[in-house]
Design an enzyme around this catalytic site. Structure first.
Site, PDB file in Angstrom:
ATOM      1  N   HIS A 279       0.846  -1.194   0.000  1.00 47.21           N
ATOM      2  CA  HIS A 279       0.000   0.000   0.000  1.00 47.21           C
ATOM      3  C   HIS A 279       0.888   1.253   0.000  1.00 47.21           C
ATOM      4  O   HIS A 279       2.069   1.195   0.352  1.00 47.21           O
ATOM      5  CB  HIS A 279      -0.925  -0.011   1.211  1.00 47.21           C
ATOM      6  CG  HIS A 279      -2.047  -0.988   1.077  1.00 47.21           C
ATOM      7  ND1 HIS A 279      -2.525  -1.742   2.129  1.00 47.21           N
ATOM      8  CD2 HIS A 279      -2.788  -1.342  -0.007  1.00 47.21           C
ATOM      9  CE1 HIS A 279      -3.518  -2.506   1.711  1.00 47.21           C
ATOM     10  NE2 HIS A 279      -3.689  -2.290   0.418  1.00 47.21           N
TER      11      HIS A 279
ATOM     12  N   GLY B 269      -2.971  -1.846  -8.139  1.00 42.80           N
ATOM     13  CA  GLY B 269      -3.889  -2.566  -7.259  1.00 42.80           C
ATOM     14  C   GLY B 269      -5.338  -2.110  -7.371  1.00 42.80           C
ATOM     15  O   GLY B 269      -6.237  -2.928  -7.629  1.00 42.80           O
TER      16      GLY B 269
ATOM     17  N   ASP C 110      -4.535  -6.275  -7.779  1.00 42.64           N
ATOM     18  CA  ASP C 110      -4.652  -7.267  -6.706  1.00 42.64           C
ATOM     19  C   ASP C 110      -5.374  -8.511  -7.218  1.00 42.64           C
ATOM     20  O   ASP C 110      -5.025  -9.650  -6.873  1.00 42.64           O
ATOM     21  CB  ASP C 110      -5.424  -6.686  -5.515  1.00 42.64           C
ATOM     22  CG  ASP C 110      -4.603  -5.688  -4.709  1.00 42.64           C
ATOM     23  OD1 ASP C 110      -3.567  -5.231  -5.217  1.00 42.64           O
ATOM     24  OD2 ASP C 110      -5.007  -5.375  -3.581  1.00 42.64           O
TER      25      ASP C 110
ATOM     26  N   ASP D 198      -1.163  -1.404   4.789  1.00 41.07           N
ATOM     27  CA  ASP D 198      -1.355  -0.232   5.650  1.00 41.07           C
ATOM     28  C   ASP D 198      -2.681  -0.420   6.375  1.00 41.07           C
ATOM     29  O   ASP D 198      -3.745  -0.199   5.797  1.00 41.07           O
ATOM     30  CB  ASP D 198      -1.382   1.026   4.782  1.00 41.07           C
ATOM     31  CG  ASP D 198      -1.776   2.251   5.582  1.00 41.07           C
ATOM     32  OD1 ASP D 198      -1.858   2.160   6.823  1.00 41.07           O
ATOM     33  OD2 ASP D 198      -2.005   3.303   4.967  1.00 41.07           O
TER      34      ASP D 198
ATOM     35  N   HIS E 153     -10.358  -0.229  -2.802  1.00 43.29           N
ATOM     36  CA  HIS E 153     -10.452  -1.599  -3.311  1.00 43.29           C
ATOM     37  C   HIS E 153     -10.277  -2.600  -2.172  1.00 43.29           C
ATOM     38  O   HIS E 153      -9.672  -3.668  -2.348  1.00 43.29           O
ATOM     39  CB  HIS E 153      -9.403  -1.821  -4.410  1.00 43.29           C
ATOM     40  CG  HIS E 153      -7.984  -1.586  -3.946  1.00 43.29           C
ATOM     41  ND1 HIS E 153      -7.564  -0.448  -3.307  1.00 43.29           N
ATOM     42  CD2 HIS E 153      -6.882  -2.377  -4.028  1.00 43.29           C
ATOM     43  CE1 HIS E 153      -6.276  -0.542  -3.025  1.00 43.29           C
ATOM     44  NE2 HIS E 153      -5.849  -1.703  -3.443  1.00 43.29           N
TER      45      HIS E 153
ATOM     46  N   ASP F  64     -10.858  -6.180  -2.878  1.00 42.56           N
ATOM     47  CA  ASP F  64      -9.789  -6.868  -3.614  1.00 42.56           C
ATOM     48  C   ASP F  64      -8.652  -7.271  -2.676  1.00 42.56           C
ATOM     49  O   ASP F  64      -8.046  -8.339  -2.823  1.00 42.56           O
ATOM     50  CB  ASP F  64      -9.222  -5.960  -4.713  1.00 42.56           C
ATOM     51  CG  ASP F  64     -10.254  -5.600  -5.764  1.00 42.56           C
ATOM     52  OD1 ASP F  64     -11.449  -5.867  -5.546  1.00 42.56           O
ATOM     53  OD2 ASP F  64      -9.868  -5.045  -6.800  1.00 42.56           O
TER      54      ASP F  64
ATOM     55  N   ARG G 124      -7.178 -13.688   1.283  1.00 43.58           N
ATOM     56  CA  ARG G 124      -7.989 -14.914   1.419  1.00 43.58           C
ATOM     57  C   ARG G 124      -7.474 -16.022   0.491  1.00 43.58           C
ATOM     58  O   ARG G 124      -7.318 -17.182   0.896  1.00 43.58           O
ATOM     59  CB  ARG G 124      -9.449 -14.608   1.109  1.00 43.58           C
ATOM     60  CG  ARG G 124     -10.340 -15.836   1.156  1.00 43.58           C
ATOM     61  CD  ARG G 124     -11.789 -15.538   0.773  1.00 43.58           C
ATOM     62  NE  ARG G 124     -12.508 -16.786   0.647  1.00 43.58           N
ATOM     63  CZ  ARG G 124     -12.519 -17.535  -0.460  1.00 43.58           C
ATOM     64  NH1 ARG G 124     -11.876 -17.135  -1.542  1.00 43.58           N
ATOM     65  NH2 ARG G 124     -13.159 -18.678  -0.486  1.00 43.58           N
TER      66      ARG G 124
END
Ligand SMILES: O=C(CO)COP(=O)(O)O
Length: 143
Positions: free
Chosen positions: A12, A60, A65, A85, A92, A95, A101
């Site tokens: 980030h 991203g 992402d 961050d 997003h 995302d 995950r």
């Protein structure tokens, strides 16, 4: 055993300087592996370490992402270094959650901060190829 690792590097905005510093500190070890990054992170890393075999995807928030996540779902990423961050909102966020995950789902080694990234890069899992090159190996990616 093939110890070439396929590594995704993502940060980030407020963690990019930290990730670039970490990449510079570990550039020699990373040079033996294949790297992907989200767009802005990747461009900034390549400015500092132009010799790395790094492929940037989209930024991203513009789908990068998800592109990295798709590579994970296809079994094409072994390790995700993602300096997040946790103090800022992200447009997003869905995302970002999907990416972490999928890393858990597909058993990808995941570092969300510098301490964990240090553990990964110093582990035997990471270093095996680096420490014991086979005949003629010079550490170039793709061997
Ligand atoms: O947004 C990101 C991670 O969620 C990173 O994207 P950039 O590298 O394009 O800034």
């Amino acid at each position: 055993m093939d110890t070439l690792k396929r590594i995704a590097l993502v940060a980030h905005d407020r963690r990019k300087d930290d990730l670039i510093d970490w990449v510079r500190a570990n550039a020699r070890a990373l040079a033996a592996h294949r790297l992907w990054s989200t767009g802005t992170t990747g461009r900034r890393i390549l400015e500092q370490c132009p010799g790395l075999a790094l492929t940037p995807v989209k930024s991203g928030p513009l789908g990068g992402d998800q592109q990295i996540g798709a590579k994970i779902a296809e079994g094409e990423i072994d390790m995700l270094i993602f300096f997040v961050d946790p103090l800022s909102p992200h447009p997003h966020e869905a995302d970002v959650q999907a990416l972490t995950r999928l890393s858990a789902l597909y058993n990808v080694a995941l570092a969300l901060n510098r301490t964990t990234a240090d553990f990964l890069v110093s582990s035997p899992f990471f270093a095996a190829r680096y420490a014991a090159p086979t005949g003629g190996g010079d550490g170039e990616p793709g061997e």
